[in-house]
Write a protein that holds these residues in place. Structure first.
Motif, mmCIF file in Angstrom:
data_model
loop_
_atom_site.group_PDB
_atom_site.id
_atom_site.type_symbol
_atom_site.label_atom_id
_atom_site.label_comp_id
_atom_site.label_asym_id
_atom_site.label_seq_id
_atom_site.Cartn_x
_atom_site.Cartn_y
_atom_site.Cartn_z
ATOM 1 N N ILE A 101 0.817 -1.202 0.072
ATOM 2 C CA ILE A 101 -0.049 0.230 0.099
ATOM 3 C C ILE A 101 0.997 1.195 0.126
ATOM 4 C CG2 ILE A 101 -1.574 1.486 1.366
ATOM 5 C CD1 ILE A 101 -2.633 -1.435 2.241
ATOM 6 N N VAL A 102 1.675 1.310 0.761
ATOM 7 C CA VAL A 102 2.817 2.304 0.873
ATOM 8 C C VAL A 102 3.428 2.587 -0.498
ATOM 9 C CG1 VAL A 102 5.012 3.057 1.745
ATOM 10 C CG2 VAL A 102 3.521 2.115 3.515
ATOM 11 N N LYS A 103 3.699 1.530 -1.181
ATOM 12 C CA LYS A 103 4.508 1.652 -2.232
ATOM 13 C C LYS A 103 3.492 2.133 -3.443
ATOM 14 C CE LYS A 103 7.071 -1.415 -5.557
ATOM 15 N NZ LYS A 103 7.526 -2.909 -6.000
ATOM 16 N N ILE A 104 2.362 1.677 -3.536
ATOM 17 C CA ILE A 104 1.378 2.133 -4.497
ATOM 18 C C ILE A 104 1.256 3.684 -4.271
ATOM 19 C CG2 ILE A 104 -1.163 2.207 -5.032
ATOM 20 C CD1 ILE A 104 -0.913 -0.841 -4.554
ATOM 21 N N ASN A 105 1.055 4.153 -2.938
ATOM 22 C CA ASN A 105 0.876 5.461 -2.670
ATOM 23 C C ASN A 105 2.177 6.460 -3.151
ATOM 24 O OD1 ASN A 105 -1.833 5.554 -1.731
ATOM 25 N ND2 ASN A 105 -1.129 5.102 0.183
ATOM 26 N N LEU A 132 1.903 9.249 6.601
ATOM 27 C CA LEU A 132 1.216 7.745 6.873
ATOM 28 C C LEU A 132 0.905 7.339 5.715
ATOM 29 C CD1 LEU A 132 0.900 6.090 9.295
ATOM 30 C CD2 LEU A 132 -1.657 6.879 9.135
ATOM 31 N N TRP A 133 1.832 6.886 4.677
ATOM 32 C CA TRP A 133 1.459 6.503 3.567
ATOM 33 C C TRP A 133 0.475 4.883 3.242
ATOM 34 C CZ3 TRP A 133 1.710 9.995 -0.349
ATOM 35 C CH2 TRP A 133 2.999 10.894 -0.330
ATOM 36 N N MET A 134 0.651 4.592 4.573
ATOM 37 C CA MET A 134 -0.156 3.132 4.631
ATOM 38 C C MET A 134 -1.690 3.164 4.531
ATOM 39 S SD MET A 134 0.499 1.441 8.261
ATOM 40 C CE MET A 134 2.294 1.123 7.790
ATOM 41 N N HIS A 135 -2.102 4.483 4.740
ATOM 42 C CA HIS A 135 -3.657 4.918 4.469
ATOM 43 C C HIS A 135 -4.069 4.606 2.968
ATOM 44 C CE1 HIS A 135 -7.582 6.586 4.829
ATOM 45 N NE2 HIS A 135 -7.153 7.512 4.163
ATOM 46 N N ARG A 136 -4.901 4.062 2.879
ATOM 47 C CA ARG A 136 -5.636 3.776 1.361
ATOM 48 C C ARG A 136 -6.514 5.106 1.074
ATOM 49 N NH1 ARG A 136 -9.077 -1.513 2.147
ATOM 50 N NH2 ARG A 136 -9.436 -0.613 3.873
ATOM 51 N N ARG A 137 -5.509 6.242 0.596
ATOM 52 C CA ARG A 137 -5.823 7.400 0.186
ATOM 53 C C ARG A 137 -6.910 7.350 -0.796
ATOM 54 N NH1 ARG A 137 -8.342 11.242 0.105
ATOM 55 N NH2 ARG A 137 -7.665 13.313 0.596
ATOM 56 N N PHE A 138 -6.675 6.534 -1.888
ATOM 57 C CA PHE A 138 -7.475 6.645 -3.301
ATOM 58 C C PHE A 138 -8.517 5.424 -3.206
ATOM 59 C CE2 PHE A 138 -3.429 8.404 -3.928
ATOM 60 C CZ PHE A 138 -3.762 9.754 -4.218
ATOM 61 N N LYS A 139 -9.127 5.201 -1.993
ATOM 62 C CA LYS A 139 -9.908 3.911 -1.796
ATOM 63 C C LYS A 139 -11.402 4.350 -2.341
ATOM 64 C CE LYS A 139 -11.169 4.510 2.823
ATOM 65 N NZ LYS A 139 -10.996 3.865 4.175
#
Length: 320
Positions: free
Chosen positions: A67-71, A287-294
């Motif tokens: 998730i971090v990587k995607i963000n 906090l990049w592990m939040h799914r910001r674009f869900k």
């Protein structure tokens, strides 16, 4: 006792119950005890331990790492070795954040004030009455709140945690430096506090669902952006970003005023651009592990959090 103090005293979520002594919380209490004891160690040593803990979390959390990587790819356009390195640095910051949280909850006022810190544009809130104070979800957010409370009287909002012991400790600890707090579904109370002249902390940089949000570009990608700040802006409430970024071991607090705009979309675009600028100051500390674009997508770009979905299914089954 003023209205905020009365509300705080009646906060039903702060009380201790016998349920918290259940054996299922034994590991939680053990972890809390170790974290509290850790605050007696030198700060620099804690940060080194945090790096080690972050490396361990990275190894055992491949889904979160993805998730971090995607963000990071989507927002900062980094690739290859630079991307992998930034992912690992982000997890190290997360590990440090666990000890920074402990520091925020239990360190003395003297220890907090002795941390290397710089404040810029302090007057934006010193002379303010009611204000919405925007903050970002950094890996050291809890310590950010404690540092800000050294300069200003603040109220805020929190989300109830599923682990009742952590929830109890979080609220009890924050009550020592936050002057009043509401649960995240008590928005009207928050508005009333601002009208009464209080400074209210609010993190508007995550996806809180489409019902309370509108799609606004975030690092050039449409993202569900909560409308609450825009609503207050239309009422001519003072809106100030209180960014805390850790730069060269200094906690740099910068206050930035936002323009009051009557159009929701224009205001939220302004807000997200400012969030982007603040995040870029310390990209590894967000906090990049939040799914910001869900939200707003038919097919999710993120891997499924299987354990979380199982727990939620169990809670729904109990309610039914």
């Amino acid at each position: 006792m003023n209205r905020i103090e009365t509300a705080l005293a009646k906060n039903k979520n702060t009380g201790f119950t016998l349920e918290l002594l259940s054996l299922k919380y034994l590991l939680t209490w053990t972890g809390i005890l170790l974290l509290k004891l850790s605050t007696f160690l030198p700060y620099d040593l804690l940060m080194k331990l945090g790096n080690i803990m972050g490396n361990v979390i990275y190894k055992v959390s491949p889904t979160r790492a993805e998730i971090v990587k995607i963000n990071l790819e989507k927002c900062l356009a980094v690739k290859g070795k630079e991307l992998e390195n930034l992912v690992k640095l982000n997890f190290q910051a997360l590990g440090r954040g666990i000890f920074e949280m402990a520091y925020a909850w239990w360190a003395s006022e003297k220890k907090i004030r002795n941390l290397p810190q710089i404040i810029i544009n302090e007057d934006l809130l010193k002379d303010s009455t009611g204000a919405l104070v925007l903050i970002k979800h950094s890996t050291h957010l809890e310590l950010d709140l404690r540092i800000l409370s050294c300069y200003f009287d603040l109220t805020g909002m929190y989300k109830l945690q599923t682990n009742k012991v952590i929830n109890h400790m979080m609220i009890r600890s924050r009550d020592k430096y936050i002057k009043g707090s509401v649960v995240n579904n008590e928005v009207l109370k928050a508005v009333r506090w601002v009208k009464e002249g209080k400074r209210f902390l609010y993190a508007a940089d995550q996806d809180y669902g489409e019902k309370v949000s509108t799609m606004i570009p975030f690092f050039k990608t449409p993202a569900a952006t909560v409308k609450f700040p825009a609503m207050l802006s239309k009422k001519n409430v003072n809106v100030v970003m209180a960014d805390v970024s850790k730069i060269e071991k200094n906690y740099v607090v910068e206050l930035i005023s936002l323009n009051n705009l009557q159009d929701d979309e224009d205001f939220l675009k302004q807000m997200n651009i400012l969030y982007e600028e603040c995040i870029k100051k310390e990209p590894e500390g967000y906090l990049w592990m939040h799914r910001r674009f869900k939200s707003g997508l038919i097919n999710s770009i993120y891997p499924k959090l299987v354990r979380r979905e199982r727990k939620r299914a169990k809670r729904r089954a109990k309610r039914d």
